[in-house]
Design an enzyme around this catalytic site. Structure first.
Site, PDB file in Angstrom:
ATOM      1  N   HIS A 241       3.050 -20.493  43.118  1.00 45.00           N
ATOM      2  CA  HIS A 241       3.763 -19.207  43.069  1.00 45.00           C
ATOM      3  C   HIS A 241       3.587 -18.482  41.736  1.00 45.00           C
ATOM      4  CE1 HIS A 241       5.615 -20.215  46.813  1.00 45.00           C
ATOM      5  NE2 HIS A 241       6.338 -21.196  46.319  1.00 45.00           N
TER       6      HIS A 241
ATOM      7  N   ASP B 134       1.435 -26.285  51.894  1.00 40.89           N
ATOM      8  CA  ASP B 134       2.830 -26.358  51.444  1.00 40.89           C
ATOM      9  C   ASP B 134       3.684 -25.518  52.399  1.00 40.89           C
ATOM     10  OD1 ASP B 134       4.393 -26.910  48.581  1.00 40.89           O
ATOM     11  OD2 ASP B 134       5.154 -25.129  49.609  1.00 40.89           O
TER      12      ASP B 134
ATOM     13  N   HIS C 102       5.724 -23.322  51.660  1.00 43.68           N
ATOM     14  CA  HIS C 102       5.845 -21.950  51.162  1.00 43.68           C
ATOM     15  C   HIS C 102       4.463 -21.300  51.045  1.00 43.68           C
ATOM     16  CE1 HIS C 102       9.438 -24.102  49.647  1.00 43.68           C
ATOM     17  NE2 HIS C 102      10.052 -22.956  49.853  1.00 43.68           N
TER      18      HIS C 102
ATOM     19  N   TYR D 246      11.087 -31.662  48.253  1.00 42.80           N
ATOM     20  CA  TYR D 246      12.380 -31.733  47.565  1.00 42.80           C
ATOM     21  C   TYR D 246      13.233 -32.889  48.069  1.00 42.80           C
ATOM     22  CZ  TYR D 246      10.290 -27.550  45.984  1.00 42.80           C
ATOM     23  OH  TYR D 246       9.369 -26.686  45.434  1.00 42.80           O
TER      24      TYR D 246
HETATM   25 ZN   LIG Z   1       6.877 -25.343  48.819  1.00 45.34          ZN
END
Ligand SMILES: [Zn+2]
Length: 393
Positions: free
Chosen positions: A136, A171, A173, A299
């Site tokens: 990101h 991923d 995201h 996570y």
């Molecule tokens: Zn991610």
């Protein structure tokens, strides 16, 4: 057993570096994965070596990041958050300001660059940089636990060496920083499979973002509906990603392998098991290209560590037969936890889940087939049901 040379980027030197304790991003995951692999005898033996990374230099970081942003990152790491830093995204819930912020990022980027060097020199066929995966991070902006973009810097280095690069991001995201870096380039292709931006940060990565100028058709997004399960994910991967890899014929693959795609991740809404990790890697290994595997999200720490260890084991060519949790015919008969195995058991898919995911995903895959396949004149192979043969033109 495979003859592939594997390198695991890690050094105890970075163990003291960490995000704030209340931050969901845990830097310990790479070290825990290494420990797990050593306990299985899969790391530290011939051909499966641990390699110490180094910190990336400012000159190296400037290949993607703006000088004033790098200065600001160093300033805030010293405890000095300014208004300018705030406008660069620093100091938010997912971009906390902490002492090790710049150092950890520089180590992660350096690890990516060392990994790229190992691939370019032929010292490794596959290099794992689980310290990184900060997809990101933008040239002048931090976001989503990412400050410095190791994926982009490694991609640039490989491209500068004259390689055709594929950055494949699975991923949960969208890999928005990576997309931005290579949006107008055709020597670096980006493909991102991720939970749709309708329900998840960074709220973009839609199928109509296909690159610009010379890069048109070399940026592919495959947004997945929430609740996407193994079979649906693999349908998308097999019917869209695999033919595209065949078409792009990359010299080297940079894979962002976030484990936040797994069911039970506290920040996302996908429902995959780590069995898809094996499938994805086995498909990619068939292309027999050097591969840099970057970490990324994940996570739920234990699930992430098991998923990454499983990925490494797959690259070692040591698969199912030694996993006690695995039943006949690929069906999981029991939880792998008690057996000490790495694979998840299969998850049941409800009828509602199937209906909700299937129709939305089918629409997306049809759209990609119409746009990207048509742009490149890719013909669908018989039996590629997901991308609706006959509609691709
Ligand atoms: Zn991610």
């Amino acid at each position: 057993m495979s003859e592939r040379k594997l390198a695991f980027l890690y050094s105890p030197e970075i163990e003291g570096l960490s995000y704030p304790p209340d931050c969901p991003f845990k830097t310990q995951r790479a070290g825990l994965t290494g420990q797990r692999l050593k306990s299985f005898g899969l790391l530290g033996t011939d051909g499966r070596i641990e390699v110490a990374p180094r910190k990336a230099s400012l000159a190296e970081l400037k290949k993607f990041h703006a000088d004033r942003y790098l200065q600001e990152l160093q300033r805030v790491a010293g405890g000095d958050l300014t208004v300018e830093g705030f406008y660069m995204g620093l100091g938010g819930l997912e971009t906390p300001v902490f002492k090790d912020l710049f150092d950890y990022g520089a180590w992660a980027c350096g690890a990516g660059l060392v990994a790229a060097d190992l691939l370019l020199s032929g010292q490794a066929d596959i290099a794992f940089n689980l310290l990184g995966g900060f997809h990101h991070a933008m040239p002048e902006r931090a976001a989503g636990f990412c400050y410095l973009n190791d994926v982009v810097l490694a991609g640039i280095k490989l491209a500068e060496a004259g390689k055709r690069v594929l950055c494949l991001d699975v991923d949960a995201h969208h890999g928005d920083g990576t997309q931005v870096a290579f949006y107008q380039r055709k020597d670096v292709t980006t493909i991102s499979m991720h939970e749709t931006g309708r329900t998840l940060f960074p709220w973009g990565g839609f199928e109509n973002e296909i690159g610009e100028g010379p890069g048109r058709g070399y940026n592919v997004n495959i947004p997945l509906p929430p609740e996407t399960y193994d079979e649906a994910f693999l349908t998308a991967f097999d019917s869209v990603v695999v033919p595209l890899v065949e078409f792009y014929r990359p010299d080297v693959i940079v894979l962002e392998l976030g484990m936040d795609i797994l069911a039970g991740d506290p920040l996302t809404h996908l429902r995959m098991t780590n069995n898809v990790v094996v499938e994805v890697l086995e498909q990619l290994l068939r292309f027999n290209r050097p591969m840099l595997v970057a970490g990324g999200g994940g996570y739920h720490v234990e699930n992430t560590v098991r998923g990454w260890a499983l990925a490494w084991r797959t690259c070692c060519g040591e698969n199912d037969e030694c996993d006690f949790g695995m039943g006949m015919g690929g069906v999981m008969l029991a939880s792998s936890e008690w057996a000490g195995g790495l694979r998840d058991r299969a998850l049941a898919v409800t009828t509602e889940q199937r209906h909700a995911v299937e129709s939305e995903l089918q629409t997306t895959l049809d759209h990609i087939a119409r746009q990207i396949y048509q742009l490149h004149g890719i013909r669908l192979r018989t039996g590629q049901g997901a991308a609706a043969p006959g509609k691709a033109g």
